[in-house]
Scaffold this motif. Structure first.
Motif, PDB file in Angstrom:
ATOM      1  N   VAL A 116       0.842  -1.207   0.000  1.00  0.00           N
ATOM      2  CA  VAL A 116       0.000   0.000   0.000  1.00  0.00           C
ATOM      3  C   VAL A 116       0.874   1.252   0.000  1.00  0.00           C
ATOM      4  CG1 VAL A 116      -1.655   1.349   1.358  1.00  0.00           C
ATOM      5  CG2 VAL A 116      -1.988  -1.106   1.077  1.00  0.00           C
ATOM      6  N   ILE A 117       1.912   1.255   0.825  1.00  0.00           N
ATOM      7  CA  ILE A 117       2.807   2.415   0.885  1.00  0.00           C
ATOM      8  C   ILE A 117       3.527   2.607  -0.446  1.00  0.00           C
ATOM      9  CG2 ILE A 117       4.895   3.314   1.983  1.00  0.00           C
ATOM     10  CD1 ILE A 117       3.922   2.030   4.587  1.00  0.00           C
ATOM     11  N   LEU A 118       3.960   1.508  -1.065  1.00  0.00           N
ATOM     12  CA  LEU A 118       4.608   1.590  -2.376  1.00  0.00           C
ATOM     13  C   LEU A 118       3.660   2.188  -3.416  1.00  0.00           C
ATOM     14  CD1 LEU A 118       7.019   0.869  -4.224  1.00  0.00           C
ATOM     15  CD2 LEU A 118       5.984  -1.391  -4.512  1.00  0.00           C
ATOM     16  N   MET A 119       2.413   1.726  -3.431  1.00  0.00           N
ATOM     17  CA  MET A 119       1.428   2.237  -4.384  1.00  0.00           C
ATOM     18  C   MET A 119       1.112   3.711  -4.101  1.00  0.00           C
ATOM     19  SD  MET A 119      -1.142  -1.056  -4.562  1.00  0.00           S
ATOM     20  CE  MET A 119      -2.345  -0.192  -5.566  1.00  0.00           C
ATOM     21  N   ALA A 120       1.060   4.072  -2.819  1.00  0.00           N
ATOM     22  CA  ALA A 120       0.811   5.471  -2.460  1.00  0.00           C
ATOM     23  C   ALA A 120       1.926   6.366  -2.973  1.00  0.00           C
ATOM     24  CB  ALA A 120       0.674   5.603  -0.941  1.00  0.00           C
ATOM     25  N   GLY A 121       3.152   5.889  -2.887  1.00  0.00           N
ATOM     26  CA  GLY A 121       4.273   6.655  -3.413  1.00  0.00           C
ATOM     27  C   GLY A 121       4.205   6.783  -4.922  1.00  0.00           C
ATOM     28  N   VAL A 212       8.455   7.958  -0.290  1.00  0.00           N
ATOM     29  CA  VAL A 212       7.444   6.974   0.098  1.00  0.00           C
ATOM     30  C   VAL A 212       7.676   5.640  -0.600  1.00  0.00           C
ATOM     31  CG1 VAL A 212       4.976   6.442   0.028  1.00  0.00           C
ATOM     32  CG2 VAL A 212       5.731   8.737   0.655  1.00  0.00           C
ATOM     33  N   VAL A 213       8.008   5.676  -1.884  1.00  0.00           N
ATOM     34  CA  VAL A 213       8.310   4.430  -2.604  1.00  0.00           C
ATOM     35  C   VAL A 213       9.469   3.704  -1.931  1.00  0.00           C
ATOM     36  CG1 VAL A 213       9.281   3.507  -4.749  1.00  0.00           C
ATOM     37  CG2 VAL A 213       7.380   5.125  -4.835  1.00  0.00           C
ATOM     38  N   GLY A 214      10.522   4.436  -1.586  1.00  0.00           N
ATOM     39  CA  GLY A 214      11.650   3.813  -0.896  1.00  0.00           C
ATOM     40  C   GLY A 214      11.243   3.187   0.425  1.00  0.00           C
ATOM     41  N   ALA A 215      10.397   3.901   1.187  1.00  0.00           N
ATOM     42  CA  ALA A 215       9.937   3.368   2.470  1.00  0.00           C
ATOM     43  C   ALA A 215       9.109   2.105   2.274  1.00  0.00           C
ATOM     44  CB  ALA A 215       9.118   4.425   3.205  1.00  0.00           C
ATOM     45  N   GLY A 216       8.278   2.092   1.231  1.00  0.00           N
ATOM     46  CA  GLY A 216       7.466   0.908   0.956  1.00  0.00           C
ATOM     47  C   GLY A 216       8.317  -0.296   0.594  1.00  0.00           C
ATOM     48  N   LEU A 217       9.346  -0.077  -0.222  1.00  0.00           N
ATOM     49  CA  LEU A 217      10.232  -1.185  -0.604  1.00  0.00           C
ATOM     50  C   LEU A 217      10.985  -1.730   0.606  1.00  0.00           C
ATOM     51  CD1 LEU A 217      11.671   0.231  -3.962  1.00  0.00           C
ATOM     52  CD2 LEU A 217      10.082  -1.690  -3.688  1.00  0.00           C
ATOM     53  N   ILE A 218      11.448  -0.835   1.457  1.00  0.00           N
ATOM     54  CA  ILE A 218      12.159  -1.275   2.667  1.00  0.00           C
ATOM     55  C   ILE A 218      11.231  -2.070   3.577  1.00  0.00           C
ATOM     56  CG2 ILE A 218      13.233  -0.464   4.802  1.00  0.00           C
ATOM     57  CD1 ILE A 218      14.366   1.895   3.151  1.00  0.00           C
ATOM     58  N   MET A 220       8.536  -3.767   2.745  1.00  0.00           N
ATOM     59  CA  MET A 220       8.250  -5.061   2.153  1.00  0.00           C
ATOM     60  C   MET A 220       9.421  -6.022   2.322  1.00  0.00           C
ATOM     61  SD  MET A 220       6.379  -3.788  -1.367  1.00  0.00           S
ATOM     62  CE  MET A 220       6.446  -5.429  -2.097  1.00  0.00           C
ATOM     63  N   ALA A 221      10.635  -5.525   2.108  1.00  0.00           N
ATOM     64  CA  ALA A 221      11.813  -6.380   2.254  1.00  0.00           C
ATOM     65  C   ALA A 221      11.954  -6.890   3.678  1.00  0.00           C
ATOM     66  CB  ALA A 221      13.052  -5.592   1.829  1.00  0.00           C
ATOM     67  N   ARG A 222      11.750  -5.999   4.648  1.00  0.00           N
ATOM     68  CA  ARG A 222      11.850  -6.412   6.045  1.00  0.00           C
ATOM     69  C   ARG A 222      10.788  -7.449   6.392  1.00  0.00           C
ATOM     70  NH1 ARG A 222      12.785  -0.616   9.231  1.00  0.00           N
ATOM     71  NH2 ARG A 222      15.005  -0.418   8.730  1.00  0.00           N
ATOM     72  N   ALA A 223       9.563  -7.244   5.867  1.00  0.00           N
ATOM     73  CA  ALA A 223       8.482  -8.177   6.167  1.00  0.00           C
ATOM     74  C   ALA A 223       8.770  -9.562   5.586  1.00  0.00           C
ATOM     75  CB  ALA A 223       7.147  -7.635   5.612  1.00  0.00           C
ATOM     76  N   VAL A 224       9.312  -9.593   4.367  1.00  0.00           N
ATOM     77  CA  VAL A 224       9.621 -10.877   3.716  1.00  0.00           C
ATOM     78  C   VAL A 224      10.766 -11.576   4.458  1.00  0.00           C
ATOM     79  CG1 VAL A 224      10.549 -11.927   1.629  1.00  0.00           C
ATOM     80  CG2 VAL A 224       8.760 -10.182   1.462  1.00  0.00           C
ATOM     81  N   LEU A 225      11.798 -10.816   4.840  1.00  0.00           N
ATOM     82  CA  LEU A 225      12.960 -11.431   5.493  1.00  0.00           C
ATOM     83  C   LEU A 225      12.628 -11.940   6.900  1.00  0.00           C
ATOM     84  CD1 LEU A 225      15.746  -8.915   4.402  1.00  0.00           C
ATOM     85  CD2 LEU A 225      15.393 -11.263   3.583  1.00  0.00           C
ATOM     86  N   SER A 226      11.665 -11.262   7.564  1.00  0.00           N
ATOM     87  CA  SER A 226      11.337 -11.681   8.922  1.00  0.00           C
ATOM     88  C   SER A 226      10.258 -12.748   8.972  1.00  0.00           C
ATOM     89  CB  SER A 226      10.848 -10.455   9.726  1.00  0.00           C
ATOM     90  OG  SER A 226       9.654  -9.918   9.153  1.00  0.00           O
ATOM     91  N   SER A 227       9.655 -13.091   7.827  1.00  0.00           N
ATOM     92  CA  SER A 227       8.583 -14.097   7.824  1.00  0.00           C
ATOM     93  C   SER A 227       9.158 -15.508   7.840  1.00  0.00           C
ATOM     94  CB  SER A 227       7.716 -13.890   6.598  1.00  0.00           C
ATOM     95  OG  SER A 227       8.459 -14.057   5.407  1.00  0.00           O
TER      96      SER A 227
END
Length: 227
Positions: A116-121, A212-218, A220-227
């Motif tokens: 959502v944050i990526l799309m908002a950016g 905002v795009v940068g924040a969204g990518l970060i 998402m990456a953190r969420a994938v790595l911590s799952s």
């Protein structure tokens, strides 16, 4: 037992929940009672200069009713944001209900928030965003404002619509990060105010979009790595 992430950010947001003894109309009214002052606090920094410009635009021809007509513009503006809140509430309730019933979906929320944050950016770079931002910055360019209550009301509604459309992405960030998160409110408020009041608003909007795009990518990456 772990708390599920919910729309509205963080742990299960009470904004979308019905407590024992509450009715859904009561919950909706409580949400709007929170939503309207929150939107007023966030939008007033950019709305106040616009109301002043309205007063100048109608000039001496509306001097006897200047205060009342200006107030009516504000009422029309916030009526639009009230309608947006009324539309957002059932969506939040539905998403919260789905997450309660599907724990696997709840675990995917951090990634979804990043999306959502990526799309908002990305929305910050679109012609749609630029159009509504320009309409907000020059709402009555090329038009003569009539000095009457109906025109004042329609002016406020038009401002509210352009406002809501132009900051839809930034508002979505607030909703997914946390409608009760003061830090998120401050950041979004500053972003909305700067892109509307800065001399080069469209360039500012794109710069905000890049952040905002940068924040969204970060995220998402953190969420994938911590799952």
């Amino acid at each position: 037992m772990h708390e599920m992430p919910m729309p509205g950010g963080g742990a299960m947001s009470m904004v979308w929940m019905r407590m024992p003894g509450q009715t859904w109309p009561t919950v909706a009214a409580s949400f709007l009672a929170m939503w309207i002052p929150m939107m007023a606090a966030m939008m007033l920094p950019s709305l106040a200069p616009m109301l002043w410009r309205y007063r100048q635009a109608i000039g001496s021809s509306g001097a006897t009713r200047l205060g009342g007509l200006t107030a009516l513009v504000g009422v029309g503006y916030f009526s639009v944001w009230t309608a947006f809140g009324a539309a957002i509430f059932p969506l939040g309730v539905a998403l919260a209900a789905v997450q309660l019933q599907l724990p696997a979906l709840a675990r995917a929320v951090p990634v979804a928030v990043g999306v959502v944050i990526l799309m908002a950016g990305a929305l910050q770079f679109t012609a749609w965003k630029a159009h509504h931002l320009a309409c907000w910055r020059s709402p009555w360019r090329g038009r003569t404002l009539r000095v009457d209550a109906g025109t004042a009301w329609r002016t406020g509604v038009r401002l509210g619509l352009h406002c809501g459309y132009s900051c839809a992405g930034l508002t979505a960030i607030l909703l997914v990060v946390g409608v009760m998160d003061l830090r998120a409110m401050v950041v979004v408020t500053v972003a909305i105010t700067v892109e509307r009041l800065a001399p080069a608003g469209e360039r500012v909007a794109r710069a905000i979009g890049g952040v905002v795009v940068g924040a969204g990518l970060i995220m998402m990456a953190r969420a994938v790595l911590s799952s």
